[in-house]
Design a protein around this motif. Sequence first.
Motif, PDB file in Angstrom:
ATOM      1  N   ASP A  88     -29.488 -19.926 -38.396  1.00  0.00           N
ATOM      2  CA  ASP A  88     -28.714 -19.218 -37.558  1.00  0.00           C
ATOM      3  C   ASP A  88     -29.421 -18.229 -36.795  1.00  0.00           C
ATOM      4  N   VAL A  89     -30.325 -17.849 -37.084  1.00  0.00           N
ATOM      5  CA  VAL A  89     -31.295 -16.750 -36.286  1.00  0.00           C
ATOM      6  C   VAL A  89     -32.825 -17.129 -36.540  1.00  0.00           C
ATOM      7  N   VAL A  90     -33.444 -16.955 -35.419  1.00  0.00           N
ATOM      8  CA  VAL A  90     -35.171 -16.988 -35.589  1.00  0.00           C
ATOM      9  C   VAL A  90     -35.421 -15.650 -35.333  1.00  0.00           C
ATOM     10  N   ALA A 114     -25.786 -26.156 -30.945  1.00  0.00           N
ATOM     11  CA  ALA A 114     -25.678 -24.530 -31.678  1.00  0.00           C
ATOM     12  C   ALA A 114     -26.934 -24.189 -31.766  1.00  0.00           C
ATOM     13  N   PRO A 115     -27.817 -23.815 -30.634  1.00  0.00           N
ATOM     14  CA  PRO A 115     -29.076 -23.677 -30.984  1.00  0.00           C
ATOM     15  C   PRO A 115     -29.188 -22.259 -31.454  1.00  0.00           C
ATOM     16  N   PRO A 116     -30.122 -21.866 -32.548  1.00  0.00           N
ATOM     17  CA  PRO A 116     -30.193 -20.686 -33.180  1.00  0.00           C
ATOM     18  C   PRO A 116     -30.386 -19.459 -32.204  1.00  0.00           C
ATOM     19  N   HIS A 117     -29.867 -18.158 -32.584  1.00  0.00           N
ATOM     20  CA  HIS A 117     -29.960 -17.222 -31.756  1.00  0.00           C
ATOM     21  C   HIS A 117     -31.665 -16.783 -32.195  1.00  0.00           C
ATOM     22  N   VAL A 118     -32.212 -16.065 -30.975  1.00  0.00           N
ATOM     23  CA  VAL A 118     -33.449 -15.440 -31.485  1.00  0.00           C
ATOM     24  C   VAL A 118     -33.458 -13.930 -31.167  1.00  0.00           C
ATOM     25  N   LEU A 119     -33.864 -13.272 -32.204  1.00  0.00           N
ATOM     26  CA  LEU A 119     -34.126 -11.779 -32.537  1.00  0.00           C
ATOM     27  C   LEU A 119     -35.405 -11.628 -32.359  1.00  0.00           C
ATOM     28  N   VAL A 120     -36.056 -11.005 -31.271  1.00  0.00           N
ATOM     29  CA  VAL A 120     -37.504 -10.331 -31.202  1.00  0.00           C
ATOM     30  C   VAL A 120     -37.914  -9.217 -31.977  1.00  0.00           C
ATOM     31  N   LEU A 121     -38.911  -9.516 -32.818  1.00  0.00           N
ATOM     32  CA  LEU A 121     -39.507  -8.221 -33.690  1.00  0.00           C
ATOM     33  C   LEU A 121     -40.611  -8.181 -33.163  1.00  0.00           C
ATOM     34  N   THR A 122     -41.059  -7.172 -32.627  1.00  0.00           N
ATOM     35  CA  THR A 122     -42.495  -6.931 -32.065  1.00  0.00           C
ATOM     36  C   THR A 122     -42.747  -5.414 -32.250  1.00  0.00           C
ATOM     37  N   THR A 123     -43.949  -5.156 -31.771  1.00  0.00           N
ATOM     38  CA  THR A 123     -44.720  -3.788 -31.715  1.00  0.00           C
ATOM     39  C   THR A 123     -44.685  -3.564 -30.270  1.00  0.00           C
TER      40      THR A 123
END
Length: 216
Positions: A57-59, A85-94
């Motif tokens: 669901d999410v990357v 239905a491509p996954p949603h992408v949540l960026v997690l970064t510094t």
Amino acid sequence: MTTPAPTPPVRLLVCDDHIVVRAGLLALLGSAPDIEVVGEAGTGEEAIALAAKLTPDVVLMDLQLGEGMDGVEATRRITSSGSPAPPHVLVLTTYDTDADITRAIEAGATGYLLKAERPEELFAAIHAAAQGRTTLSPPVASRVMARMRKPLPTLTDRELDILAQLSQGLGNRDIARALFISEATVKTHLGRIYDKLGVDTRAGAVAVAKEQRLLP
């Protein structure tokens, strides 16, 4: 009275090139009963392949992934894969520079979170991303709002010439030759361009210039 069916957990793919960081994330996410980590990737290429294979669901995507494809390009390919239905992408970064934020959002990222956020904020952002809702860390939201309020930068004709050469991947020496100026002059103009665009890298300058439509 019929008991409602339990909501299935959010299926999550984690992409981070640092093994220790990734292990820490997996341990943290394992404590969330409504999130199921279905895979992990250490490169952008792996993330694309696993996203197609596992249909999460999410990357959860880091931006800097060492050598090879970065998180922005991986995000672009995942979100524009042509899947129904491509996954949603949540960026997690510094990283929270204007250029990084702009590139990630333009690539299709649903949210942009900093690694300094509390675990509960991360969990909430993952659930929001699964529903297609945008979540931004407060510092990121502030930068986005500030950029929206700020008038477009005004570059001189010479700065626009240099920016156009920069967008073609030319180095300082080649730009100097193309424009019949010295390398020192190119460096001076680049410093002014960076200041006006609020960036500190060549890639950042090109990204922001395209966002602000300063380049064709």
